[in-house]
Structure formats: C-alpha cells, structure tokens
Design a protein around this motif. Structure first.
Motif, PDB file in Angstrom:
ATOM      1  N   PHE A  86       7.706 -57.177  31.272  1.00 23.94           N
ATOM      2  CA  PHE A  86       7.292 -56.056  32.124  1.00 23.94           C
ATOM      3  C   PHE A  86       8.243 -54.874  31.986  1.00 23.94           C
ATOM      4  CE2 PHE A  86       7.870 -53.880  36.233  1.00 23.94           C
ATOM      5  CZ  PHE A  86       6.613 -53.312  36.378  1.00 23.94           C
ATOM      6  N   GLN A  87       9.540 -55.155  32.008  1.00 19.95           N
ATOM      7  CA  GLN A  87      10.523 -54.079  31.903  1.00 19.95           C
ATOM      8  C   GLN A  87      10.360 -53.328  30.589  1.00 19.95           C
ATOM      9  OE1 GLN A  87      12.545 -53.081  34.267  1.00 19.95           O
ATOM     10  NE2 GLN A  87      12.086 -54.734  35.701  1.00 19.95           N
ATOM     11  N   ARG A  88      10.032 -54.050  29.538  1.00 20.42           N
ATOM     12  CA  ARG A  88       9.831 -53.427  28.229  1.00 20.42           C
ATOM     13  C   ARG A  88       8.578 -52.560  28.190  1.00 20.42           C
ATOM     14  NH1 ARG A  88      12.593 -52.997  23.242  1.00 20.42           N
ATOM     15  NH2 ARG A  88      14.480 -54.206  23.522  1.00 20.42           N
ATOM     16  N   MET A  89       7.535 -53.011  28.884  1.00 18.30           N
ATOM     17  CA  MET A  89       6.232 -52.368  28.776  1.00 18.30           C
ATOM     18  C   MET A  89       6.019 -51.250  29.780  1.00 18.30           C
ATOM     19  SD  MET A  89       4.030 -55.888  28.485  1.00 18.30           S
ATOM     20  CE  MET A  89       2.423 -55.089  28.593  1.00 18.30           C
ATOM     21  N   ALA A  90       6.634 -51.354  30.951  1.00 17.45           N
ATOM     22  CA  ALA A  90       6.222 -50.565  32.115  1.00 17.45           C
ATOM     23  C   ALA A  90       6.265 -49.064  31.898  1.00 17.45           C
ATOM     24  CB  ALA A  90       7.071 -50.948  33.327  1.00 17.45           C
ATOM     25  N   ASP A  91       7.214 -48.583  31.135  1.00 13.20           N
ATOM     26  CA  ASP A  91       7.361 -47.135  30.958  1.00 13.20           C
ATOM     27  C   ASP A  91       6.622 -46.594  29.739  1.00 13.20           C
ATOM     28  OD1 ASP A  91       8.954 -46.881  33.219  1.00 13.20           O
ATOM     29  OD2 ASP A  91      10.813 -47.255  32.114  1.00 13.20           O
ATOM     30  N   THR A  92       5.897 -47.437  29.039  1.00 15.74           N
ATOM     31  CA  THR A  92       5.231 -46.974  27.818  1.00 15.74           C
ATOM     32  C   THR A  92       3.867 -46.365  28.120  1.00 15.74           C
ATOM     33  OG1 THR A  92       4.137 -49.095  27.354  1.00 15.74           O
ATOM     34  CG2 THR A  92       6.393 -48.797  26.513  1.00 15.74           C
ATOM     35  N   ASP A  93       3.511 -45.354  27.368  1.00 16.62           N
ATOM     36  CA  ASP A  93       2.194 -44.743  27.514  1.00 16.62           C
ATOM     37  C   ASP A  93       1.085 -45.752  27.218  1.00 16.62           C
ATOM     38  OD1 ASP A  93       3.357 -42.340  28.158  1.00 16.62           O
ATOM     39  OD2 ASP A  93       3.155 -41.470  26.161  1.00 16.62           O
ATOM     40  N   LEU A  94       1.315 -46.613  26.218  1.00 17.36           N
ATOM     41  CA  LEU A  94       0.287 -47.568  25.822  1.00 17.36           C
ATOM     42  C   LEU A  94      -0.048 -48.517  26.966  1.00 17.36           C
ATOM     43  CD1 LEU A  94      -1.476 -48.335  23.414  1.00 17.36           C
ATOM     44  CD2 LEU A  94       0.333 -49.900  22.671  1.00 17.36           C
ATOM     45  N   ALA A  95       0.974 -49.031  27.657  1.00 20.75           N
ATOM     46  CA  ALA A  95       0.720 -49.932  28.784  1.00 20.75           C
ATOM     47  C   ALA A  95      -0.021 -49.216  29.901  1.00 20.75           C
ATOM     48  CB  ALA A  95       2.033 -50.512  29.302  1.00 20.75           C
TER      49      ALA A  95
END
Length: 429
Positions: free
Chosen positions: A152-161
């Motif tokens: 989650f920490q890796r994904m949360a700030d990405t535009d794709l997520a």
C-alpha cells in the motif's frame, strides 16, 4: 412467460487471444460462463485485431469495432441497450464509462481487472531499485514477501493506483482474479468488499492420466513477450539461472515459447548453451505436456499466472518464485518448488528434474489443486449469481457506494469534456 434474454456488451482493451495470454484466456472463460446462460453477447474494442484473435462469431458472439473519442459509440450502445456492460481493464472504463452511464444508466457496470496493474508497476519499480543498488545480487526475498501495508505504501501515491482504484469504485462490480489483491484492496485501500468478486481462472479439472516422468524431457518457459514480467524472467534465466542449471545438468535444454517474440528475444537463442527461443507455440498445452519441468522465475507481477495453471493441467511440475505462486495455491503442497533466489531455484529445478518419485507427487498435487481452486462449474455459477444479484438490487447497491457515485459525478464530467473536445478537434483536421 419467457424472460427477456440478458444482453451483455464487452468493451475490450484488446481482442481476446486465449492462446497468447492468461488475460485472454480468462476473458474467454467469462464469456463462456455467459454463453452457458444463453445470454446475448457483443464484444467491442477500439484495438487493432491481433494475429491470434479468438473466433468469437463461431461461438455466437457478435463483434463490433468502436472508436475512442467518438460519439458514434453513443448511437451504437443506445441501439444495443445492454443489460450488462463489462469493461476489460480500467482504461476502457475511463474512456467509455461516462458514455455508458449517460446512454444506458440502468446497465450493470462490471470491471474485469485482469490483475492490479498499479501493484505490478509498483513491484517493477521496487525490483529496478534493488537491481540498481545491488546489481550482482540474486536474492530477492525482500521483494517476494512484503506485507500488504508495505505494498500500500508503495502504491498509494502513484497516479496509476489512483486511476485504477477510482475505476473500481465507479463500477458496480469488479472481477478480481487474485484473492490476495482483494485483501489488499479491502484491508489497505478500504474498498468495500461488496464491490469485489473473486473470479480466478475457471477450468475443467483433468481426469485423464498424465504423461509420466519417463516420457518427458527438457525444461520449458512460456509467456507473452509483451508482458514485462515474462521478459524480465527470460533475462534472469539467461544470465543467472540457466548457467547454474547447466553446471549441474550439462545436457539440459530450455525451450522458451511466447507470443510476439521480439528480435531482442531471438538474439538470446544459443543452441550450444541449450537455451532455445522457440517463438509462439501453436498448442501451448502440447509443448507443456512434453516438458518435464516448467520454469517460471518471476521477479515481479500481479494477478495469477496462466502458465502455472497450464502446467497443472498438463501434469508438469513447476519451479517458481513466491511472486509466481502468489494467490495460486492454498495451504496444501505446491505442485513443484517455490524458491527465492537463483541458486535455490536452480538447485530445486535440477533435483525435481532427476527425482521421479518427487516429480510424480508434485504432478498429483497439481491435479488436486486444480480441483480445489479452479473448477469452472463452481466459479462460473458464482459469477453469474453475483451479477444477477447485483442487478436485482442495483439501486440500493449504488446508493451504498456513495464514493463511487461521487467519483462518477466529478471524473466523468472532466473525461466527457476532454473527449468531446478531442472529437471536435478531430473533425476540424
């Protein structure tokens, strides 16, 4: 009095190619579940037709080519008046979701996620970082078993997520091929469980006897070369894993098959090393049945792996990583070996290749796993029941999904205006 036939419109990111990718195979399994109900299906896509496309008309499925940013789609869908619209991948929901809602507001909107692309991308970035920091390391255990909170920490700030999960909220139901990804979405992203349905690969478990140990030879790796995890696995095998196997089995042969083989893959072919790049397999199950071991050393990815299900269908034990086996099995023995670094994978592959008794047990574990987890009769019926239940309670279902309604209100407006601007601009060119 006869009930009206349910009409389904599928909006495909690509035309399905079941012999080229697991995603194409899964789409065909979904379509087959609908056909079993006697539903009227139309498959549409803005993509060009690939060379391995399934013959949908032969199954009674109508085909329609559609265009991006073109109001001709509005006339088409109004005339069709589908009861269910299935978006194949979230990008199609972004492009056409607002048009579907505007033209057919009562149609059930279903998203076939295939896998969480934002998860796959985050894992890819993490692999690149480790390879850059430790270029000579073959130990990827830190990548293979992260906690869901770390994902989650890796994904949360990405535009794709943000894009992908927004599309999940905007749809009434999202089909998830991986129950691990369902946990990630519900526990970390707080997506309501009512919006998600577990729909793994759906197969008829094999009942015939498998080809035995002594009738098999060589190692096999298979996968669409356009899929980044597969290409990464080929490179890892070429430079790290396969040399270790050849040290212990000097006569070993590895046959690598995949759709859309690029020149960079063909250039890796080396007969003297036993490293054979074979291009596309006309019959993937046939070449899988001839092999003794399926190698799937995946260092990143998401969803579940069609090649490993094919291996089980053919009675071919597999050697893979925790990423490869993720969401594929249960608490029973894996039909092969799972390892986390190149030396361990190579040692496991060599041992399994030479041990008839252990190999035969792994073969049977695959048969048992298919029956427990991938039975088409169970999952096909569950999928249809889920969609019909949601249709019966659609107003309440949407009311409970306030976040989805809010996102549709705002996001669809911006998408609508951008699409209409592009269409107007194209008319002036």
């Amino acid at each position: 009095m006869n009930q009206p036939v349910t009409k389904v419109l599928v909006i495909g990111y690509v035309w399905p190619e079941p012999r080229s990718s697991a995603a194409g195979g899964h789409m065909m399994q979904i379509l087959e579940s609908f056909l079993t109900q006697g539903w009227d299906i139309t498959f549409s896509s803005p993509a060009t037709i690939g060379e391995h496309k399934a013959d949908l008309p032969a199954l009674g499925i109508a085909e329609r080519t559609i265009e991006l940013n073109n109001s001709s789609f509005d006339d088409f869908i109004r005339e069709l008046a589908p009861d269910i619209v299935l978006f194949d991948r979230f990008m199609m929901e972004e492009q056409f979701g607002w048009r579907v809602e505007q033209c057919c507001p009562d149609a059930l909107r279903v998203l076939e996620t295939s896998d969480l692309q934002s998860l796959r991308d985050a894992r890819h970035q993490r692999l690149k970082e480790q390879v850059k920091a430790q270029p000579d390391s073959d130990d990827f255990s830190a990548l293979f078993a992260p906690a869901l909170e770390d994902e989650f920490q890796r994904m949360a700030d990405t535009d794709l997520a943000k894009r992908e999960i927004a599309a999940i909220y905007r749809c009434d139901i999202s089909l998830m091929i991986s129950d691990v990804e369902i946990r990630l979405l519900t526990e970390q992203f707080k997506v309501p469980a009512a919006l998600l349905h577990w729909c793994p690969l759906m197969l008829q478990p094999p009942t015939d006897a498998f080809a035995p140990f002594d009738d098999r030879a060589h190692f096999l790796s298979i996968g669409n070369f356009r899929h980044a995890p597969n290409w990464d696995a080929v490179l890892w095998m070429k430079h790290r894993l396969w040399p270790l196997i050849r040290q212990q089995l000097p006569g070993a042969q590895l046959h690598i098959y995949g759709a859309y083989t690029p020149p960079k893959a063909t250039a890796l072919h080396n007969q003297a090393q036993g490293f054979h790049v074979m291009n596309w397999a006309e019959d993937a199950l046939q070449v899988m049945t001839a092999a003794r071991i399926c190698l799937a050393p995946l260092r990143f990815g998401a969803g579940i792996k069609g090649k490993l299900v094919d291996a089980m269908l053919c009675g071919t034990p597999s050697v893979t990583t925790p990423i490869g086996a993720e969401a594929m099995g249960d608490d029973q023995p894996w039909p092969g070996v799972i390892a986390q670094d190149a030396p361990a994978l190579a040692a496991a592959a060599v041992a399994l290749y030479q041990d008839r008794e252990r190999w035969t047990r792994a073969q049977e574990h695959g048969r048992q796993l298919l029956a427990r987890r991938y039975d088409q009769n169970i999952h096909g019926a569950a999928l249809v029941e889920c969609l019909e239940r949601c249709r019966r309670n659609l107003a309440a279902h949407r009311r409970d999904n306030f976040t989805g309604g809010m996102l549709r209100h705002h996001a669809h407006k911006s998408t609508q205006y951008m699409s209409q601007w592009i269409e107007a601009k194209n008319r002036t060119l």
